[in-house]
Design an enzyme around this catalytic site. Structure first.
Site: not given
Length: 205
Positions: A160-162
């Site tokens: 998952l993205d930051k």
């Protein structure tokens, strides 16, 4: 040390059979018998079915290095099997993750011997990379369970993205890692799509 019989290959109808001599095998080796129904299959394909917790490339490298033997010798990956041969896997676990372990608070929703479910918050980077050499989920996982250094990407099978939060599945064994990868767990936006409902997921016993 356990005493077993070594076999030398002899040609017979284009296949390989073995004549008994004598050799030794480490007591910690994994020993399995090739099922009779695998007769005629390539050795590398038979091994992939017998040891699903390991990738085919890893099994092949161990076979070529002599860490996997069949009736005491190391055949070629393409050699056909007869069924009934004794396979010994005698390879030491190796670290495949170079990231350092760091004490990071993890929101662990579930954990058992095969899997973890992590609630990743916004702001936490999943993998180390350019600009983020540490302080990532991977670093925290390695601190929580040191054995994850033997699992590709420390058991992380998706990302998952930051700036995205959500649940992440973490494989704690090689077998569960392979199963999760093969069943199609994948990220989509801010959530994780699990495998289809009717897809069986067999984890390590």
């Amino acid at each position: 040390m356990l005493r077993f019989n070594e076999f030398l290959p002899l040609g017979l109808s284009g296949r390989r059979v073995y004549r008994r001599l004598g050799t030794t095998m480490n007591a910690d080796a994994k020993v399995m018998t090739i099922p009779e129904e695998y007769a005629g299959k390539r050795l590398d394909k038979a091994l992939a079915r017998m040891f699903p917790e390991y990738s085919r490339s890893r099994l092949k490298s161990w076979l070529l290095a002599g860490d996997i033997t069949v009736d005491g010798v190391s055949p070629r990956p393409r050699d056909p099997v007869l069924g009934g041969e004794l396979v010994s896997l005698n390879a030491e676990p190796v670290a495949v993750v170079a990231a350092a372990a760091e004490p990071i608070d993890l929101d662990i929703v579930h954990e058992d011997e095969s899997l973890m479910v992590i609630n990743k918050p916004v702001g936490l980077v999943v993998h180390p990379g350019a600009g983020n050499p540490g302080g990532t989920l991977m670093n925290g996982l390695l601190n929580h369970a040191a054995e994850l250094e033997q699992i590709p990407r420390a058991g992380i099978v998706h990302r998952l993205d930051k700036d995205t939060s959500g649940l992440l599945l973490i494989a704690k064994t090689l077998e569960s890692h392979m199963r999760l990868r093969s069943t199609g767990c994948r990220p989509t936006g801010s959530s994780i799509l699990p495998p289809p409902v009717n897809t069986p997921l067999q984890t390590a016993r």
